[in-house]
Design an enzyme around this catalytic site. Structure first.
Site, mmCIF file in Angstrom:
data_model
loop_
_atom_site.group_PDB
_atom_site.id
_atom_site.type_symbol
_atom_site.label_atom_id
_atom_site.label_comp_id
_atom_site.label_asym_id
_atom_site.label_seq_id
_atom_site.Cartn_x
_atom_site.Cartn_y
_atom_site.Cartn_z
ATOM 1 N N TYR A 180 -1.880 -1.211 10.508
ATOM 2 C CA TYR A 180 -1.854 -1.327 9.040
ATOM 3 C C TYR A 180 -0.544 -0.785 8.480
ATOM 4 O O TYR A 180 0.104 -1.419 7.646
ATOM 5 C CB TYR A 180 -3.051 -0.551 8.487
ATOM 6 C CG TYR A 180 -3.327 -0.743 7.013
ATOM 7 C CD1 TYR A 180 -4.057 -1.839 6.559
ATOM 8 C CD2 TYR A 180 -2.901 0.198 6.075
ATOM 9 C CE1 TYR A 180 -4.339 -2.001 5.213
ATOM 10 C CE2 TYR A 180 -3.170 0.042 4.729
ATOM 11 C CZ TYR A 180 -3.903 -1.057 4.298
ATOM 12 O OH TYR A 180 -4.176 -1.209 2.962
ATOM 13 N N SER A 182 0.876 -1.177 0.000
ATOM 14 C CA SER A 182 0.000 0.000 0.000
ATOM 15 C C SER A 182 0.910 1.223 0.000
ATOM 16 O O SER A 182 2.098 1.108 0.328
ATOM 17 C CB SER A 182 -0.837 -0.004 1.287
ATOM 18 O OG SER A 182 -1.438 1.254 1.513
HETATM 19 P P1 NAD Z 1 -11.433 -6.244 0.193
HETATM 20 O O1 NAD Z 1 -12.000 -6.125 1.567
HETATM 21 O O2 NAD Z 1 -12.262 -5.889 -0.996
HETATM 22 O O3 NAD Z 1 -10.892 -7.730 -0.045
HETATM 23 C C1 NAD Z 1 -10.155 -8.395 0.932
HETATM 24 C C2 NAD Z 1 -10.091 -9.851 0.568
HETATM 25 O O4 NAD Z 1 -9.354 -10.524 1.596
HETATM 26 C C3 NAD Z 1 -11.465 -10.537 0.506
HETATM 27 O O5 NAD Z 1 -11.435 -11.520 -0.509
HETATM 28 C C4 NAD Z 1 -11.585 -11.199 1.885
HETATM 29 O O6 NAD Z 1 -12.438 -12.321 1.891
HETATM 30 C C5 NAD Z 1 -10.131 -11.587 2.095
HETATM 31 N N1 NAD Z 1 -9.799 -11.804 3.483
HETATM 32 C C6 NAD Z 1 -9.966 -10.982 4.546
HETATM 33 N N2 NAD Z 1 -9.525 -11.571 5.662
HETATM 34 C C7 NAD Z 1 -9.058 -12.787 5.294
HETATM 35 C C8 NAD Z 1 -8.488 -13.866 6.003
HETATM 36 N N3 NAD Z 1 -8.314 -13.843 7.332
HETATM 37 N N4 NAD Z 1 -8.144 -14.975 5.309
HETATM 38 C C9 NAD Z 1 -8.350 -15.042 3.967
HETATM 39 N N5 NAD Z 1 -8.888 -14.057 3.256
HETATM 40 C C10 NAD Z 1 -9.231 -12.937 3.916
HETATM 41 O O7 NAD Z 1 -10.093 -5.391 0.267
HETATM 42 P P2 NAD Z 1 -9.170 -4.736 -0.863
HETATM 43 O O8 NAD Z 1 -9.326 -3.274 -0.747
HETATM 44 O O9 NAD Z 1 -9.340 -5.403 -2.159
HETATM 45 O O10 NAD Z 1 -7.749 -5.074 -0.249
HETATM 46 C C11 NAD Z 1 -6.872 -6.047 -0.778
HETATM 47 C C12 NAD Z 1 -5.451 -5.704 -0.393
HETATM 48 O O11 NAD Z 1 -5.111 -4.438 -0.962
HETATM 49 C C13 NAD Z 1 -5.217 -5.569 1.116
HETATM 50 O O12 NAD Z 1 -3.963 -6.112 1.451
HETATM 51 C C14 NAD Z 1 -5.230 -4.071 1.320
HETATM 52 O O13 NAD Z 1 -4.486 -3.701 2.448
HETATM 53 C C15 NAD Z 1 -4.569 -3.611 0.039
HETATM 54 N N6 NAD Z 1 -4.809 -2.207 -0.293
HETATM 55 C C16 NAD Z 1 -6.076 -1.736 -0.488
HETATM 56 C C17 NAD Z 1 -6.250 -0.405 -0.814
HETATM 57 C C18 NAD Z 1 -7.605 0.195 -1.064
HETATM 58 O O14 NAD Z 1 -7.685 1.417 -1.212
HETATM 59 N N7 NAD Z 1 -8.665 -0.585 -1.166
HETATM 60 C C19 NAD Z 1 -5.152 0.438 -0.922
HETATM 61 C C20 NAD Z 1 -3.890 -0.070 -0.698
HETATM 62 C C21 NAD Z 1 -3.727 -1.402 -0.392
#
Ligand code: NAD
Length: 260
Positions: free
Chosen positions: A155, A142
C-alpha cells in the site's frame, strides 16, 4: 459550476469515491460510477445530489486490476458522455502483513488497483482533455503516499508511486488547462478502515468505539476521522477556477498525521 462536465470516479460504489462523486454531482457534473457491490443505492445517492442540475449517472463495473476492462470503462464513458473532463483515480484496496509474510498475489493486486490503474485511466483520458484544453486528474493517494506505516508495504509503495505519477502528469500538462493533483487522506471511516478497526477490537478484546479511539490515537492528532464529504469538497476545489494553477500537489487532509 461543473455543468456540462463529466467526471469518472473509479471505485465509487462506496466510501471516499462515493463522497467525491456526490460532491461533483452537486456541482452539476455528470458522473460515471465504477466499482463492485450494490450499484442501485450509490447511483440513487449521486442522482439525488445532482438532481437540481439534471445530472446523469452511469455505472461501469470494470475491474481496475485489468487493463482491458479499464479500456472498456474509458470507451463506455466516451460513448455515454463524449469525454471525461474530470478523472478521479480512487479505487483502492488494502492488505496488512509484514513484508516476509506478505502474499505475493496481494502485492500484485494492490499495485495493480492502487497504482497501475491510474496510469491506464490517465493515459486514456489525457488526449481528449488536452484537446479541450481543460481537465482535472485527481488521484486519491493517502498519507501513506507521504509517510509509511508498518505492515503496509504494498500500500505504501503504491501510494508513494501515485504521488510520483501525480507530479509527472502535472509537469507534462503544466502549460495547459489540464491539472493533476493528489489528495492524501488520513483515517476515513469507510469499509476499508472498518476492517482494521475490527482487527484491533479482536486483537485487544475491546469495543468498536475503543478500537476506533486506539486507531486514531496512534496516528491522528485531531482524534477525528476525515469524512468523504470533506474530501469531496477538496476535489471540488481542485475543479474550480481557483484551482487552475494548483499543479502536482499532494494535499493531506489528515488531522495533523503528517505534521508530526
Ligand atoms: P472502500 O473499500 O470504501 O471503497 C473502495 C471502492 O473501490 C469500492 O467502490 C470498491 O468496489 C472499489 N474497488 C475495489 N477493488 C476494485 C477493483 N478491482 N476494480 C474496481 N473497483 C474496485 O474504500 P475507501 O476507504 O473509500 O478507499 C478509497 C480510496 O481512498 C483508496 O484508494 C484508499 O486507498 C484511499 N484512502 C482511504 C483511506 C481511509 O482511511 N479509508 C485513507 C487514505 C486513502
Amino acid at each position: 459550476m461543473l455543468n456540462g462536465k463529466t467526471a469518472l470516479v473509479t471505485g465509487s460504489t462506496s466510501g471516499i469515491g462515493l463522497g467525491i462523486a456526490k460532491a461533483l454531482a452537486r456541482q452539476g457534473a455528470h458522473i460515471v460510477l465504477n466499482g463492485f457491490g450494490d450499484v442501485d443505492s450509490p447511483r440513487a445517492e449521486v442522482l439525488a445530489a445532482g438532481r437540481h442540475a439534471g445530472v446523469r449517472v452511469s455505472h461501469h463495473g470494470a475491474d481496475m486490476s485489468r487493463p482491458a476492462e479499464i479500456e472498456a470503462l474509458m470507451a463506455h464513458a466516451a460513448a455515454e458522455f463524449g469525454r471525461v473532463d474530470i478523472l478521479v483515480n480512487n479505487a483502492g484496496i488494502q492488505h496488512v502483513a509484514p513484508v516476509q509474510d506478505f502474499p505475493p498475489e496481494k502485492w500484485d493486486a494492490i499495485l495493480a488497483i492502487n497504482l497501475t490503474s491510474a496510469f491506464h485511466t490517465t493515459r486514456l483520458a489525457l488526449p481528449a482533455m488536452l484537446e479541450a484544453n481543460w481537465g482535472r486528474v485527481i488521484n486519491v493517494a493517502s498519507v501513506h503516499g507521504l509517510v509509511a506505516s508498518a505492515q503496509k508495504s504494498a500500500y505504501v509503495a503504491a501510494k508513494h508511486g501515485i504521488v510520483g505519477l501525480t507530479k509527472v502528469t502535472a509537469l507534462e500538462t503544466a502549460t495547459t488547462g489540464v491539472t493533476c493533483n493528489a489528495i492524501c487522506p488520513g483515517w476515513v471511516l469507510t469499509p476499508l478502515v472498518q476492517k482494521q478497526v475490527d482487527a484491533r477490537a479482536e486483537q485487544h478484546g475491546v469495543s468498536d468505539e475503543e478500537a476506533r479511539r486506539l486507531l486514531l490515537g496512534e496516528k491522528e492528532p485531531s482524534m477525528q476521522f476525515t469524512t468523504p464529504e470533506e474530501l469531496g469538497e477538496l476535489a471540488v476545489f481542485f475543479c474550480s477556477p481557483a484551482g487552475n494553477n494548483v499543479r502536482g500537489v499532494a494535499w493531506n487532509m489528515d488531522g495533523g498525521w503528517v505534521a508530526q
